[in-house]
Enzyme design. Structure first.
Site, short mmCIF file in Angstrom:
data_model
loop_
_atom_site.label_atom_id
_atom_site.label_comp_id
_atom_site.label_asym_id
_atom_site.label_seq_id
_atom_site.Cartn_x
_atom_site.Cartn_y
_atom_site.Cartn_z
N ASP A 1 -2.09 -1.36 -4.97
CA ASP A 1 -0.71 -1.88 -5.19
C ASP A 1 -0.73 -1.97 -6.78
OD1 ASP A 1 2.21 -2.30 -4.71
OD2 ASP A 1 1.53 -4.57 -5.29
N GLU B 1 1.00 3.92 -4.90
CA GLU B 1 2.30 4.43 -4.90
C GLU B 1 2.71 5.45 -5.84
OE1 GLU B 1 4.72 0.50 -2.94
OE2 GLU B 1 4.66 0.87 -4.99
N ASP C 1 1.75 -8.63 -2.60
CA ASP C 1 1.17 -7.35 -3.14
C ASP C 1 0.02 -6.84 -2.31
OD1 ASP C 1 2.86 -7.62 -5.40
OD2 ASP C 1 1.36 -8.47 -6.58
#
Ligand SMILES: [Zn+2]
Length: 376
Positions: A178, A262, A338
């Site tokens: 992340d 992501e 996170d």
């Protein structure tokens, strides 16, 4: 294809020769601009015209012929870019003459170069000292020599990789990453990399020089000096950031075979003015590009739900950006937001891992301490 960039250390006389080569390319480029004033000409026409030019100006034979031919390629590229802009309804003028200082590169393609023992050998130029901090893989196809605005020399080497067997991927060596502002990267194994915020630290000196530039008289030597200093600092920041991206992506690529991240939605985030500076500073996009070409397998997943879902039980825990800790009422999981997101990112690709990976819980006390120190 793979690219490498190395710093060159030419001697004073070699620097003159390099500048001279750039200027010759610029001269040819400007001749081409003149030649194409009537309309678009093909790359072959340009090559014919180059032969004509050489016959008129025999001194051109003193320069590497491939280098001059690459100006044809460049010119036809510029023409194509201009054409596609026009076709897309953009307002365009014609191509402009390249002024001194605007044109800062020349290209050796396919032949005329050799890279070994800390030296770059260029045909018709000589051996130039090079700082080769990485071993290159594959066969060199092209070498681009560039002078930066602050006067440093760099060499970009494009290599073609051998068409060998595809790499064997160990799917157990997989990580979810992340990327964020507070932490540049938090991964599903619990490793945190804080954001270096290079630009933020250098912002003050940068602003100081900018003020200095604006106070100096336009065209004065002092102003030129200040501008050069500004460019040096700017380059330093860029280099630091690149270095950081390289080191982190290499660490991940060595440790893992598969990286799951992501899909970035920068457009939404830059709208938040408070965040934009940090975003520009972190520039995750360039980091992820590096990660992509270094990892054996790189997977992008949709960001939907990664911050909200509980990574242990799937419960939805909505939270604002300010909330740094994920607390689940259902399964009592308390972890960094996170960290939670990185595990969710991993689960999007390997759902079976959900039961197996139980995130290491951090005690509430150390968590709040950490949160305080981070916010401060
Ligand atoms: Zn839960």
């Amino acid at each position: 294809m793979r690219n490498y960039k190395f710093r060159l250390y030419p001697t004073v006389s070699q620097e003159d020769v390099l500048v001279n080569n750039i200027n010759v390319c610029r001269w040819v480029y400007n001749k081409f601009i003149d030649y194409t004033k009537k309309g678009t000409v093909s790359q072959y026409d340009l090559q014919d015209y180059l032969i004509e030019l050489k016959q008129q100006e025999s001194w051109l034979y003193n320069y590497h012929s491939k280098m001059l031919q690459m100006v044809c390629v460049q010119m036809s590229g510029s023409q194509k870019a201009l054409k596609s802009l026009k076709e897309n309804g953009k307002k365009t003028g014609s191509l402009r003459f390249a002024r001194y200082g605007e044109y800062r590169t020349f290209i050796y393609n396919q032949s005329g170069y050799k890279l070994e023992n800390g030296k770059l050998t260029l045909s018709k130029i000589g051996d130039i000292k090079i700082k080769q901090h990485r071993i290159i893989q594959g066969k060199i196809k092209q070498v681009i020599i560039t002078k930066t605005k602050s006067g440093k020399w760099y060499c970009s080497v494009t290599c073609e990789l051998d068409k060998t067997q595809p790499p064997i991927i160990n799917f157990k060596k997989v990580v979810g990453i992340d990327v964020g502002i507070k932490n540049f990267a938090y991964d599903s194994d619990g490793s945190v990399t804080p954001n270096p915020l290079n630009l933020k630290k250098m912002l003050k000196p940068l602003a100081r020089i900018q003020r200095k530039i604006s106070r100096r008289q336009i065209g004065s030597n002092n102003r030129k000096k200040a501008i050069k200093f500004y460019q040096i600092i700017h380059e330093r920041i860029t280099n630091k950031r690149k270095d950081f991206h390289h080191k982190l992506s290499t660490t991940y690529a060595r440790k893992y075979d598969v990286a799951v991240v992501e899909k970035l939605q920068l457009t939404n985030m830059v709208k938040n003015p408070k965040l934009s500076r940090s975003i520009m500073d972190s520039s995750w996009g360039t980091f992820l590009q590096k990660l992509e070409y270094k990892c054996k397998l790189y997977v992008e997943v949709e960001p939907r739900g990664t911050t909200i879902d509980c990574s242990r039980c799937g419960n939805k825990v909505p939270k604002s950006l300010a909330v740094r800790i994920h607390r689940c009422d259902k399964c009592n999981l308390v972890i960094d937001r996170d960290y939670n997101a990185s595990i969710n990112i991993l689960h999007k690709v390997i759902p079976s891992e959900r039961r197996k990976s139980t995130p290491v819980e951090i005690s509430k006390r150390s968590m709040t301490q950490e949160a305080h120190s981070k916010d401060g």
